[in-house]
Scaffold this motif. Structure first.
Motif, short mmCIF file in Angstrom:
data_model
loop_
_atom_site.label_atom_id
_atom_site.label_comp_id
_atom_site.label_asym_id
_atom_site.label_seq_id
_atom_site.Cartn_x
_atom_site.Cartn_y
_atom_site.Cartn_z
N VAL A 260 8.30 5.06 0.65
CA VAL A 260 7.78 4.79 -0.69
C VAL A 260 8.41 3.52 -1.27
N HIS A 261 7.72 2.93 -2.21
CA HIS A 261 8.24 1.78 -2.96
C HIS A 261 8.87 2.35 -4.23
N VAL A 262 10.17 2.14 -4.39
CA VAL A 262 10.89 2.66 -5.54
C VAL A 262 11.12 1.53 -6.54
N LEU B 154 3.76 14.06 -0.95
CA LEU B 154 3.39 13.03 0.03
C LEU B 154 2.86 13.65 1.32
N GLN B 155 3.30 14.86 1.63
CA GLN B 155 2.84 15.56 2.84
C GLN B 155 1.38 15.98 2.72
N GLU B 156 0.94 16.22 1.48
CA GLU B 156 -0.44 16.71 1.26
C GLU B 156 -1.47 15.62 1.35
N ALA C 182 18.85 6.45 -5.29
CA ALA C 182 19.60 6.55 -4.04
C ALA C 182 19.04 7.67 -3.16
N ARG C 183 18.74 8.82 -3.77
CA ARG C 183 18.18 9.94 -3.01
C ARG C 183 16.78 9.61 -2.48
N LEU C 184 15.98 8.99 -3.31
CA LEU C 184 14.63 8.61 -2.88
C LEU C 184 14.68 7.64 -1.71
N THR D 191 0.81 -1.22 0.00
CA THR D 191 0.00 0.00 0.00
C THR D 191 0.85 1.27 0.00
N ARG D 192 2.15 1.13 -0.01
CA ARG D 192 3.01 2.31 -0.04
C ARG D 192 2.90 3.00 -1.40
N PRO D 193 3.12 4.32 -1.44
CA PRO D 193 3.12 5.01 -2.73
C PRO D 193 4.20 4.41 -3.64
N LEU D 194 3.85 4.20 -4.90
CA LEU D 194 4.77 3.63 -5.88
C LEU D 194 5.42 4.73 -6.70
N VAL D 195 6.74 4.83 -6.59
CA VAL D 195 7.52 5.78 -7.38
C VAL D 195 8.25 4.98 -8.45
N VAL D 196 7.91 5.24 -9.71
CA VAL D 196 8.55 4.56 -10.83
C VAL D 196 9.59 5.51 -11.42
#
Length: 141
Positions: free
Chosen positions: A33-35, A139-141, A24-26, A4-9
């Motif tokens: 988040v899921h990277v 993500l804060q919003e 690496a930064r993410l 259920t984590r936000p997916l960052v592609v």
């Protein structure tokens, strides 16, 4: 069990250097988040996996499929351009990125012939940091 984590592609081509740095930064700044690394070629995918992506896929269909599932799509502005990244972005890939309902956080890239008016050119590392900052703010919003 569904993640259920936000997916960052993260989409990248060539050798995956920009994508690897983004991953690496993410991972460092946004561990919640899921990277996912999606490369236009296996070298790019492998580099991003070495940068810390949780999983990855390669090729045109992988880009099309994964940007449709993403909460965020991250990469060079060239991923929105048919034939971007020196021809590695097919017209179908560019359309899929543009059509995706994901929030797109894009990094300027002078090689693709697009200039973004934003108060002057910055070093790449600054754009990478700004990219992660934008995702964190969303993500804060």
């Amino acid at each position: 069990m569904r993640d259920t984590r936000p997916l960052v592609v993260v989409v990248d081509g060539h050798g995956g250097g920009m994508g690897k740095a983004l991953v690496a930064r993410l991972r460092e700044r946004l561990p919640q988040v899921h990277v996912r690394a999606v490369g236009t070629n296996s070298a790019a995918t492998e580099a991003m996996l070495k940068g810390g992506a949780e999983d990855g896929a390669t090729g045109e269909n992988a880009v099309i499929f994964n940007v449709g599932k993403a909460d965020f799509v991250v990469g060079s502005v060239a991923i929105l351009m048919a034939n971007g990244l020196m021809g590695e972005i097919s017209p179908r890939m560019a359309q899929a990125v543009g059509d995706s309902s994901a929030i797109k956080v894009l990094i300027p890239a002078n090689r693709c012939g697009i200039r973004i008016a934003m108060g002057g050119e910055q070093p790449l590392r600054r754009y990478l940091d700004d990219c992660v900052d934008l995702i964190a703010a969303e993500l804060q919003e």
